[in-house]
Design a protein around this motif. Sequence first.
Motif, PDB file in Angstrom:
ATOM      1  N   HIS A   1      -1.823   4.042  -9.160  1.00  0.00           N
ATOM      2  CA  HIS A   1      -2.930   2.672  -9.405  1.00  0.00           C
ATOM      3  C   HIS A   1      -2.363   1.795 -10.371  1.00  0.00           C
TER       4      HIS A   1
ATOM      5  N   HIS B   1       1.063  11.400  -5.580  1.00  0.00           N
ATOM      6  CA  HIS B   1       0.929  11.132  -4.159  1.00  0.00           C
ATOM      7  C   HIS B   1       0.563   9.569  -4.237  1.00  0.00           C
ATOM      8  N   GLU B   2      -0.162   9.070  -5.386  1.00  0.00           N
ATOM      9  CA  GLU B   2      -0.653   7.651  -5.416  1.00  0.00           C
ATOM     10  C   GLU B   2      -0.633   7.073  -6.762  1.00  0.00           C
TER      11      GLU B   2
ATOM     12  N   GLU C   1       0.768  -1.242   0.061  1.00  0.00           N
ATOM     13  CA  GLU C   1      -0.102   0.140   0.008  1.00  0.00           C
ATOM     14  C   GLU C   1       0.910   1.259  -0.015  1.00  0.00           C
ATOM     15  N   HIS C   2       2.117   1.114   0.478  1.00  0.00           N
ATOM     16  CA  HIS C   2       3.230   2.486   0.448  1.00  0.00           C
ATOM     17  C   HIS C   2       4.451   1.680  -0.093  1.00  0.00           C
TER      18      HIS C   2
ATOM     19  N   GLN D   1      -4.928  -1.836  -7.179  1.00  0.00           N
ATOM     20  CA  GLN D   1      -4.329  -1.422  -6.104  1.00  0.00           C
ATOM     21  C   GLN D   1      -3.625  -0.267  -5.995  1.00  0.00           C
ATOM     22  N   PRO D   2      -4.162   0.934  -4.872  1.00  0.00           N
ATOM     23  CA  PRO D   2      -3.571   2.155  -5.092  1.00  0.00           C
ATOM     24  C   PRO D   2      -2.121   2.088  -4.171  1.00  0.00           C
ATOM     25  N   VAL D   3      -1.120   2.527  -4.522  1.00  0.00           N
ATOM     26  CA  VAL D   3       0.125   2.594  -3.939  1.00  0.00           C
ATOM     27  C   VAL D   3       0.611   4.048  -3.633  1.00  0.00           C
ATOM     28  N   GLU D   4       0.666   4.313  -2.291  1.00  0.00           N
ATOM     29  CA  GLU D   4       1.217   5.657  -1.893  1.00  0.00           C
ATOM     30  C   GLU D   4       2.733   5.697  -2.120  1.00  0.00           C
ATOM     31  N   CYS D   5       3.182   6.921  -2.563  1.00  0.00           N
ATOM     32  CA  CYS D   5       4.527   6.853  -2.962  1.00  0.00           C
ATOM     33  C   CYS D   5       5.069   8.348  -2.848  1.00  0.00           C
TER      34      CYS D   5
ATOM     35  N   SER E   1      -2.622  13.046  -7.975  1.00  0.00           N
ATOM     36  CA  SER E   1      -1.551  13.972  -7.481  1.00  0.00           C
ATOM     37  C   SER E   1      -2.385  15.366  -7.010  1.00  0.00           C
TER      38      SER E   1
END
Length: 488
Positions: free
Chosen positions: A272, A269-270, A64-65, A282-286, A250
């Motif tokens: 997909h 920020h994310e 997730e991150h 899956q959303p991945v925060e980065c 963003s």
Amino acid sequence: MAMLRGLLRLRLLCGLLGRELSTRRRSSTLDWAGKMSEIKKKIQSVLPGGAWNPLYDTSHLPPEHSDVVIVGGGVLGLSVAYWLKKLEKQRGAIQVLVVERDHTYSRASTGLSVGGIRQQFSLPVNVQLSLFSVDFLRNINDYLAVVDDPPLDPRFNPSGYLLLASEKGAAIMENNVKMQRQEGAKVCLMSPEQLRNKFPWINTEGVALASYGLEGEGWFDPWSLLWGLRRKVQSMGVLFCQGEVTRFVSSSNRMETTNGEEVTLKRIHEVHVKMDHSLEYQPVECAIVINAAGAWSGQVAELAGIGKGPPGTLQGTKLPVEPRKRYVYLWHSPEGPGLETPFIADTSGVYFRREGLGNNYLGGRSPTEEEEPDPGNLEVDHDFFQDRVWPQLAQRVPAFENLKVRRAWAGYYDYNTFDQNGVVGPHPLVVNMYFATGFSGHGLQQAPAVGRAVAEMVLEGHFQTINLSPFLFSRFYLGEKVQERNIF
């Protein structure tokens, strides 16, 4: 009582499963898959006769991150991942996720290339990149060795490049070789007579001058570098996910430049990630996104809004990288040149090299703009060889009159339509997207150096080992071409 003990054991194992989930962020995908398999077996042993079927298995999903998300798992993306982990100040400080659509790499440019490496470019920066990369290949196990795994053998064949120039191109070749020597490349010039003496199988008609790489040039096995990098970065804790990036989330911030132009700065920020053969994502925060998507990096840039502003503005400037299809042919010629055959680039644009020890050869040529094939598939045009390649081959090497094509394939160039050179470093407006793309056919050979350059920019804010400022995105808006003459 027996059932109660079984339930207690099941609760204990579920607790173990929870603790395993909490450590997933620190485990590699392969390790995690192994642990999950063992846990499933233990739980199944508690309830004999019943298979363990979870309602929803999330083991295939990305985290997730992630501090850094790299879009594209070819050699450029893997090289960036390697150098990020290699140069991090503290081990494990940076979490890196690599998203690759096809883990078989069946359509990847890396495996479909001819594996050449040379320093004979017309730009000093390209010479520097290739000098760094050939040193990396020569000492590959100093960089990519993994404990208890066999050493890598890139099968580097140091037979050199031989570039042929007509009367029209002779002066340019002389200037190029002078610069290449100044940068440290070992290259010599040869007259037609010297060429005939060293390579008597060459017809020198139409050749005024030749340049020959004496050291650090030749070809190698692309798969060795690809899988060596992948194996190494997995051992360093880099995570992998098979899927496709379909969206960036963003935030925006408006500001005014010194000349009064209003621009919008974006920060992703994310990411997909759409799972393979599935509708789920899956959303991945980065914090950082690396665009190393090769021939499709232009499409990835568009997802981030790059180029979607008014024409003529920085916001409206696109990443000019698109897929271009290139054919590679393998032929047999019983009387063809022998083991001393270098990688030859003819005045006509045709190129070839030896393949193995049995009088087999690889080669082709880049089509003109008018001849560009449809990149929508990887079908091979065999007439292109008969009409545009074979006549020039037979003219330059008479022994190729009787060649027989044994097989052929097509691959993609990440073709930079602006100046056929790489795009490296951050985007000026999407401030946390970095590029490692657009090398138009020489990305494989320069990947080790480019990966380090991108990692340096991410970690330190500037290039350190090699100054790749000429390759920044801003040149497209400014109209400042960095033209490389030796592209084939």
